[in-house]
Design a protein around this motif. Sequence first.
Motif, PDB file in Angstrom:
ATOM      1  N   VAL A  81       0.834  -1.209   0.000  1.00  0.00           N
ATOM      2  CA  VAL A  81       0.000   0.000   0.000  1.00  0.00           C
ATOM      3  C   VAL A  81       0.869   1.260   0.000  1.00  0.00           C
ATOM      4  CG1 VAL A  81      -1.894  -1.134   1.202  1.00  0.00           C
ATOM      5  CG2 VAL A  81      -0.129   0.047   2.522  1.00  0.00           C
ATOM      6  N   THR A  82       2.171   1.095  -0.263  1.00  0.00           N
ATOM      7  CA  THR A  82       3.105   2.207  -0.099  1.00  0.00           C
ATOM      8  C   THR A  82       2.616   3.485  -0.778  1.00  0.00           C
ATOM      9  OG1 THR A  82       4.780   0.507  -0.239  1.00  0.00           O
ATOM     10  CG2 THR A  82       5.552   2.777  -0.142  1.00  0.00           C
ATOM     11  N   ARG A  83       2.052   3.338  -1.976  1.00  0.00           N
ATOM     12  CA  ARG A  83       1.664   4.541  -2.728  1.00  0.00           C
ATOM     13  C   ARG A  83       0.184   4.875  -2.621  1.00  0.00           C
ATOM     14  NH1 ARG A  83       5.413   7.196  -2.403  1.00  0.00           N
ATOM     15  NH2 ARG A  83       7.249   5.922  -2.312  1.00  0.00           N
ATOM     16  N   LEU A  84      -0.549   4.119  -1.835  1.00  0.00           N
ATOM     17  CA  LEU A  84      -1.989   4.393  -1.732  1.00  0.00           C
ATOM     18  C   LEU A  84      -2.247   5.577  -0.795  1.00  0.00           C
ATOM     19  CD1 LEU A  84      -4.000   1.060  -1.386  1.00  0.00           C
ATOM     20  CD2 LEU A  84      -3.822   2.585  -3.355  1.00  0.00           C
ATOM     21  N   PRO A  85      -3.117   6.514  -1.176  1.00  0.00           N
ATOM     22  CA  PRO A  85      -3.470   7.596  -0.250  1.00  0.00           C
ATOM     23  C   PRO A  85      -4.403   7.091   0.846  1.00  0.00           C
ATOM     24  CG  PRO A  85      -4.741   7.789  -2.260  1.00  0.00           C
ATOM     25  CD  PRO A  85      -3.768   6.661  -2.480  1.00  0.00           C
ATOM     26  N   ALA A  86      -4.560   7.898   1.869  1.00  0.00           N
ATOM     27  CA  ALA A  86      -5.355   7.497   3.038  1.00  0.00           C
ATOM     28  C   ALA A  86      -6.745   7.033   2.642  1.00  0.00           C
ATOM     29  CB  ALA A  86      -5.450   8.673   4.012  1.00  0.00           C
ATOM     30  N   THR A  87      -7.340   7.749   1.682  1.00  0.00           N
ATOM     31  CA  THR A  87      -8.714   7.448   1.276  1.00  0.00           C
ATOM     32  C   THR A  87      -8.873   6.000   0.842  1.00  0.00           C
ATOM     33  OG1 THR A  87      -8.764   9.697   0.467  1.00  0.00           O
ATOM     34  CG2 THR A  87     -10.563   8.275  -0.199  1.00  0.00           C
ATOM     35  N   ASP A  88      -7.845   5.464   0.185  1.00  0.00           N
ATOM     36  CA  ASP A  88      -7.977   4.149  -0.416  1.00  0.00           C
ATOM     37  C   ASP A  88      -7.441   3.028   0.468  1.00  0.00           C
ATOM     38  OD1 ASP A  88      -9.047   5.465  -2.557  1.00  0.00           O
ATOM     39  OD2 ASP A  88      -7.110   5.751  -3.523  1.00  0.00           O
ATOM     40  N   ARG A  89      -6.978   3.350   1.673  1.00  0.00           N
ATOM     41  CA  ARG A  89      -6.515   2.295   2.573  1.00  0.00           C
ATOM     42  C   ARG A  89      -7.623   1.943   3.539  1.00  0.00           C
ATOM     43  NH1 ARG A  89      -0.275   3.774   4.246  1.00  0.00           N
ATOM     44  NH2 ARG A  89       0.341   4.490   2.170  1.00  0.00           N
ATOM     45  N   ASN A  90      -7.653   0.695   3.931  1.00  0.00           N
ATOM     46  CA  ASN A  90      -8.692   0.286   4.874  1.00  0.00           C
ATOM     47  C   ASN A  90      -8.155   0.421   6.303  1.00  0.00           C
ATOM     48  OD1 ASN A  90     -11.002  -0.598   5.919  1.00  0.00           O
ATOM     49  ND2 ASN A  90     -10.961  -2.651   5.013  1.00  0.00           N
ATOM     50  N   VAL A  91      -7.806   1.661   6.625  1.00  0.00           N
ATOM     51  CA  VAL A  91      -7.184   1.947   7.913  1.00  0.00           C
ATOM     52  C   VAL A  91      -7.890   3.166   8.487  1.00  0.00           C
ATOM     53  CG1 VAL A  91      -5.077   2.780   9.006  1.00  0.00           C
ATOM     54  CG2 VAL A  91      -4.930   1.088   7.189  1.00  0.00           C
ATOM     55  N   THR A  92      -8.265   3.141   9.747  1.00  0.00           N
ATOM     56  CA  THR A  92      -8.842   4.352  10.333  1.00  0.00           C
ATOM     57  C   THR A  92      -8.023   4.766  11.549  1.00  0.00           C
ATOM     58  OG1 THR A  92     -10.350   3.080  11.699  1.00  0.00           O
ATOM     59  CG2 THR A  92     -11.191   3.839   9.579  1.00  0.00           C
ATOM     60  N   MET A  93      -8.294   5.990  11.987  1.00  0.00           N
ATOM     61  CA  MET A  93      -7.398   6.569  12.987  1.00  0.00           C
ATOM     62  C   MET A  93      -8.198   7.352  14.019  1.00  0.00           C
ATOM     63  SD  MET A  93      -3.985   8.620  12.059  1.00  0.00           S
ATOM     64  CE  MET A  93      -3.227   9.856  13.036  1.00  0.00           C
ATOM     65  N   VAL A  94      -7.780   7.261  15.269  1.00  0.00           N
ATOM     66  CA  VAL A  94      -8.319   8.109  16.332  1.00  0.00           C
ATOM     67  C   VAL A  94      -7.279   9.186  16.591  1.00  0.00           C
ATOM     68  CG1 VAL A  94      -9.045   8.211  18.726  1.00  0.00           C
ATOM     69  CG2 VAL A  94      -9.628   6.228  17.337  1.00  0.00           C
ATOM     70  N   PHE A  95      -7.670  10.439  16.313  1.00  0.00           N
ATOM     71  CA  PHE A  95      -6.684  11.519  16.358  1.00  0.00           C
ATOM     72  C   PHE A  95      -6.488  12.030  17.773  1.00  0.00           C
ATOM     73  CE2 PHE A  95      -7.777  11.302  12.005  1.00  0.00           C
ATOM     74  CZ  PHE A  95      -6.719  11.839  11.291  1.00  0.00           C
TER      75      PHE A  95
END
Lengths: 740, 359
Positions: free
Chosen positions: B73-87
């Motif tokens: 996923v090195t070149r995938l932007p955040a939108t296209d990764r199945n990863v979420t984040m608690v800021f």
Amino acid sequence: MPGPQKFAGDVMRPRSAVWLALGWVGFALLPWFAGSGTQPTLAPPSPGPAGSALIDGLTNGRWWLLPAALPLILALVATALPRLHARQPAILLASGAFGLAWTAAQGFAIGLNGWAWGWLGALFGPLPLGQGGFGAGAALTALSFLFLMTNGFAGLGFMKGDRFTAGAIGLVLAAIAAFVFLPVGYVLSGAGDTGTGAFSAAALWSRLAAPDIWRLSCLTEAKACGVVWNSVFLAVMTGIATTLLGLAFALVAVRTGFRAKKLLRVLTVLPIITPPFVISLAVILLFGRNGTVTLVLADWFGIPVSRWIYGLPGVLLTQTLAFTPISFLVMIGVVQGIGPSLEEAAQTLRASRWVTFRTVTWPLMRPGVANAFLISFIESLADFGNPLILGGNFEVLSTKIYFAVVGAQNDPGRAAALGIILLCMCLGAFWVQRQWLGKKSYATVGGKGDNGIPSQLPRGIKIAAYATALPWAAFTFVLYGLILFGGFTENWGRNNSLTLRHYLAAFDLSWGPGGLIWSGRAWGSLFTTIEVAALSAPLTAAVGLLTAYLLVRQRFKGQGAFEFLTMLSFAIPGTVIGISYILAFNQPPIELTGTVTILIVCFVFRNMPVSIRAGVAAMSQIDRSLDECSLTLGAGSVQTIRRVILPLLRPAIVASLVYSFVRAITSISAVIFLVSPKYELATAYIVGRVEQGDFGLAIAYSSALIVLMSVVIALIQLLVGERRIGRRTATPVTLQEKPV
Amino acid sequence: MSIASKPAGVEFRNVSRRYGNTAAVDNVSFTIESGTLVTLLGPSGCGKTTTLRMIAGLEMASSGTILIGGKDVTRLPATDRNVTMVFQSYALFPHMSVADNVAYGLVVSGVRKRDAAAKAAEGLELVGLGGYGQRLPSELSGGQQQRVAVARALVLEPEVLLFDEPLSNLDAKLRRKMRDDIRELQQKLGLTSVYVTHDQEEALAVSDRIIVMNRSVIAQTGTPDELYRRPNSRFVADFIGGANLIDGELVGRSGGMATVALGRVTLSVPDPGLPAGGVLLAVRPNAIRLRTVSAGETGGDGIPVTVRKATYLGSHMEYGLVSEFGDLFVVDPNVATPVPAGASALATFTGDGIAAVAR
């Protein structure tokens, strides 16, 4: 009585005594009335109308001046009472209040030729003689009454017993009452003047409802619409145009990798150093009958020369040019206020750039956008210089007010009625804006620990922003270039040969028998302008920072109302201030028209809100515990201000000095009513030249002003700028919002 | 419908992130097993947040390869990764209600409004905020906002759930509760989680494994127990748990243990794999016991010290000691017979809680 009172009581006696002594000086020694001229003089007391109230009251039959001695005697008794006598503050309060009330009442009730109000004459019979305006004696005595009163309040435990705070609040309120509310009150009553000095609601209504103000005939037939609709239409158009441009500029400046961001920032300085109507002159140089573009179009394409620029298109164009930088500044704050992590969060939640912009960025910016629109709306409503020069037959409220006073009509009542309408519209917009800011701002939410990076704009938005902002910036810079260059041409458009003629006419120097002679025509007004600006700047800064101190650092009942009152003059359009000052101050008791004092007073109260905002912004950042610490270490309010707050506030003080100075030089709308042949100001002089068709000199003079102010600002930046820029980026933004 | 999880592993292969000439993350490699909670721990500026943001796709690697669930996923932007984040700042959208916040990710990825709302309600229920959906984020307390942020990240059923210093804006008591709740939720749903913090206690409490970072590189990786008991460097020994650092001499080794001489005392510690000679002993404050000595006694099993300061803390005593090896800090559970300040005493070492690291 609480403990601290003991200390206050100790010091109160001497302080009260000082004010009491000054009150006696004002009452018994200084001339009560303004001198033969209208300026307060410090001539030695003598019998006759120039004498003190005491002498005049005893020898000349102005018996109504004598009761002012009563509170002074009472206060003397109170001061002589044994220390800490429980009744002392109450007596001081009563005597100060009575003295102030009596001084004001007799001043308003008795005019130049006896009773000012007809019903008093009917009640008491005619008065053999009248009186002039307040002079030095009256001013000092009134001030003394004011401070006796506030000392009394403090002694009774109000404002935590702090005499300084009480006195400062009293002073600010009294000043605002005298120089903002009194004049506005005169406008209200002036609009209902029947022509004989009596007030009638019918006259007020007929003036307010006049058909040339409200008619909508432009919708149904080929006639001009009412002036209100013109103003509103223009203001809405200007508001939309400047907001969109400002947004585009802000997006380019904050959210793109645009290289020349510094250059864009220069744009934001321009409206500060430019008199508002200068843009009009530049637009005429381009699109006027002899304008460059007009001539080129005529030569190449045979498009006939016309006066299309004089009217709605021209005013709209110039106002958009003039107010876009202000909107730009507001929008910079808005765009920067959006926490980058919000957009990042949207992205991790699988929103694309465009969806992020649509669902997060734009909704967060919307209140700021509305705010920018309202600010431009108010600016446009209040703008005077541009419609005056480019309006042609397109009348707006501000110019109509002016022509109602200076034109052949000379109808102050009509001007006052128009003033009320303009005032209501501006105050309404101001109120909506404050409501909006108060409730809908998201900028502060989620500010903690935000270590995200602002995301890039969607491609379409980016292109749109560039395509709008960059040509407009270029256009603005071209216009400023024209202004600087235009002063050197013989006769723009007709004879473009270079000349120094206009500069010589304005700023010539020659040697005469008595040495250097300032023979240029502009010198007189330039010197007056600088003098007025230099006198009003420190006063503005002082009053503004004092008020800011009261707002930020003190807590007292009615503080919200106090703040609203002080910020109100922000929303009063310059033309309304101008007409109100004429109505209020051309007769006793406060007679100031034709003096330099009225110009200074006008600037102080118009620029005060800016100074307050600068002070509030700076002071909010200085922790309150610093002054509480100083207080616990035994310093009083005054010492705390001098030793702790002022040194920390130096950047704000300098900023507010600079901006009051510069604004006093560039302002036109209010002062054009107040200048006199003796005290002419640069902007009023330039507008006069434009009306005479003397463009060369007007442009030369304008360029000189722009250069002069750039130099002043650059110098100040050089001397004190570094720290200010480094520490508080918020301050310049608040300062850019100027009174309208 | 219920909130499931699709946990996936994360792998970094020689990943660097450079800004100009400075590297925020320098040639870092690690593997995070699916379904575990791994903490990135380190002082501020060590590169832990940058590493996390690279997993999220908010920051792009300058070199190296990032794999999530075995996919590059090195070149995938955040939108296209199945990863979420608690800021850290929670980054709740202030203009949307709590329910809309939680449903946001579902709505923008095309889930029908009604389904999104149902799932959002379920997510809120899961974090104990059922019934709060119609409020605005500004009407919630800090802890509640935190839960909303977690719910919002959960409902997308991410392969990896990221936490960026999630507790730093909460007060101490709430922090403890929240970290337990997060851990519980993670274990219940079997999520793969990456958690950034600079608080070593927090890291020890929640993690399956900890990656300690310092100056853009990984200092040590291991379970909390490994890191605490067998730090491999002075930095890790000092950063996790705190330690008295004393110069000693490695004199011999046998059967996985090494013998280190400290003056006349010899100690047996896990073999650090260092050559014989000078080493640094990291002695945990609770690995030292204090004993009063009668006049003339010279204990062979301890080092003589003078008590500089003795603080009674109810459950234990804290001592500041002066010895020939420098100042020592000791936590002693013996509150019944404390040693008073100013007394001479003998400090002995318990077997556990001492490690040797390179000087």
